[in-house]
Write an enzyme that holds these catalytic residues in place. Structure first.
Site, PDB file in Angstrom:
ATOM      1  N   LYS A 130     -12.896  -1.360 -10.455  1.00 29.37           N
ATOM      2  CA  LYS A 130     -12.395  -2.735 -10.297  1.00 29.37           C
ATOM      3  C   LYS A 130     -12.575  -3.195  -8.847  1.00 29.37           C
ATOM      4  CE  LYS A 130      -7.729  -0.812  -9.808  1.00 29.37           C
ATOM      5  NZ  LYS A 130      -6.534  -0.425 -10.582  1.00 29.37           N
ATOM      6  N   TYR A 144      -6.839 -11.245  23.399  1.00 34.32           N
ATOM      7  CA  TYR A 144      -5.800 -12.229  23.069  1.00 34.32           C
ATOM      8  C   TYR A 144      -4.416 -11.712  23.446  1.00 34.32           C
ATOM      9  CZ  TYR A 144      -8.946 -15.166  20.321  1.00 34.32           C
ATOM     10  OH  TYR A 144      -9.935 -16.007  19.924  1.00 34.32           O
TER      11      TYR A 144
HETATM   12  C1  LIG Z   1      -6.335   0.953 -10.572  1.00 34.02           C
HETATM   13  C2  LIG Z   1      -5.975   1.716 -11.780  1.00 34.02           C
HETATM   14  C3  LIG Z   1      -6.437   3.035 -11.951  1.00 34.02           C
HETATM   15  C4  LIG Z   1      -7.097   3.803 -10.836  1.00 34.02           C
HETATM   16  O1  LIG Z   1      -6.117   4.122  -9.878  1.00 34.02           O
HETATM   17  P1  LIG Z   1      -6.453   4.965  -8.584  1.00 34.02           P
HETATM   18  O2  LIG Z   1      -5.134   5.219  -7.983  1.00 34.02           O
HETATM   19  O3  LIG Z   1      -7.312   4.096  -7.741  1.00 34.02           O
HETATM   20  O4  LIG Z   1      -7.156   6.195  -9.012  1.00 34.02           O
HETATM   21  C5  LIG Z   1      -6.190   3.653 -13.159  1.00 34.02           C
HETATM   22  N1  LIG Z   1      -5.506   3.025 -14.149  1.00 34.02           N
HETATM   23  C6  LIG Z   1      -5.030   1.769 -14.007  1.00 34.02           C
HETATM   24  C7  LIG Z   1      -4.281   1.145 -15.121  1.00 34.02           C
HETATM   25  C8  LIG Z   1      -5.235   1.075 -12.819  1.00 34.02           C
HETATM   26  O5  LIG Z   1      -4.746  -0.158 -12.668  1.00 34.02           O
END
Ligand SMILES: *Cc1c(COP(=O)(O)O)cnc(C)c1O
Length: 364
Positions: free
Chosen positions: A35, A255
């Site tokens: 994702k 800054y």
């Molecule tokens: C993002 C997510 C994962 C992966 O999680 P990580 O901690 O990045 O391994 C797995 N299952 C769901 C439902 C998620 O939202």
């Protein structure tokens, strides 16, 4: 060869991390979560490297990400974790995307979509085992479990849940979620199950079930807080040195004039800033490796620029056009996260929007 700053992404390290998790979760199949554009690293090369390593089930958050991934991976299973929103059914079907079904209404709509499509539609069933975020609550579980027609026309491939505190192994919430998930599974006999993301893979076999869903660990994020990181580092951030200048004791840098030099110094200015995802909160905790030397960040991180104290480095080692490594073995994404009081996930997903991305390794 351009001298612009680059984000190097090691596709072989991603593949090696997937293989390491595959060995660790011996009896379970290992999927891959890609994702947010492959955690910011580019969904196409990342997903292709993971597919070449052996991953066959992929997870994205949104329909849009699913459509993009489908254009790169024709054969793999692609699950949309946010589910299917009303009106998106046709697009989901035509791109062969599986929703994680999160409530009875969504199950009903997917069943209607199956009738319209005149074929069985695959899906995952998401169960909330104690995170109070997405998935069936207890009444939802009961409603579906007591309806013999609930899944008519559907092919529920896995019941899945997600852990809230898996990065903290001795937190009692882990065992609590495990038992609530088991109780829910007992209401849906015969379904295969998936619970563990990156961290929970390291909680023990009982968390593995039939399928694990790692994301962050594939990209080098430390799965368990306070323990050595078994994952290989994937990203290296190399910023171009734009100018090297002499400064005098008493001069102010950056800054807010937060840094007043206490000695005559040499300052190197590099092309990277918080707009590149090198978050401002890292501040002076960060440093750069230039050749064999380490130069600390001085002053505030600007939008596009960072200043380094290179006074102690040989003059010939620091020249405009060379690159300074800001994220690498000396200071990795987990160190950057600790310095900025955030998590490696946020550091990763912040990088790579603006940088020129250079991929190394990979099957192609
Ligand atoms: C993002 C997510 C994962 C992966 O999680 P990580 O901690 O990045 O391994 C797995 N299952 C769901 C439902 C998620 O939202």
């Amino acid at each position: 060869m351009s001298q612009q700053s680059v984000l190097r992404i090691d596709l072989d390290a991603i593949a090696a991390n997937w293989t390491l998790l595959d060995r660790h979760a011996e009896r379970a199949e290992v999927g891959a979560v890609v994702k947010a554009n492959g955690y910011g690293l580019g969904i196409e090369p990342v997903a292709k490297a993971l597919h070449a390593a052996g991953a066959r089930r992929f997870f994205v958050a949104t329909l849009n990400e699913g459509v993009i991934l489908r254009s790169h991976l024709a054969a793999a299973e692609i699950v949309v974790l946010n589910g299917v929103l009303a009106g998106d059914e046709e697009l989901m079907v035509s791109h062969d995307l599986l929703p994680a079904l999160n409530d009875p209404g969504m199950v009903r709509r997917w069943r209607d979509a199956a009738r319209t499509a005149d074929r069985r539609l695959p899906a995952y069933l998401q169960i909330d085992s104690g995170m109070t975020r997405l998935g069936l609550d207890r009444p939802g579980i009961e409603a579906l479990a007591s309806d013999p027609e609930a899944f008519d026309g559907l092919d529920i491939r896995f019941a899945m849940t997600h852990c809230a505190v898996a990065d903290t192994p001795d937190h009692p919430g882990n065992a609590k979620q495990l038992s609530r998930f088991r109780a829910a599974l007992a209401r849906f006999p015969g379904l295969r199950a998936s619970m563990a993301a990156s961290s929970a893979i390291f909680l023990g076999d009982e968390y593995h079930f039939d399928l694990v869903r790692p994301g962050a660990a594939l990209y080098g994020v430390r799965p368990i807080d306070g323990e050595p990181n078994p994952m290989r580092q994937v990203v290296q951030l190399e910023a171009t040195i734009l100018q090297v200048r002499a400064a005098e004791a008493g001069d102010a840098v950056g800054y807010g004039a937060t840094r007043i030099l206490d000695r005559d110094s040499r300052i190197a200015t590099v092309a990277c800033g918080y707009a590149d995802g090198f978050t401002r909160l890292i501040g002076e905790a960060g440093s750069a490796r230039i050749g064999a030397f380490i130069a600390p960040i001085v002053g505030r991180i600007s939008m596009d620029l960072i200043t380094l104290d290179v006074t102690d480095l040989p003059e010939t080692a620091v020249l405009p056009g060379q690159r300074a490594t800001l994220i690498g073995d000396h200071f990795d994404i987990n160190d950057a996260a600790d310095a900025a009081r955030t998590i490696g996930y946020e550091v990763l997903t912040g990088l790579g929007h603006r940088f020129f991305r250079v991929y190394e390794g990979g099957a192609a």
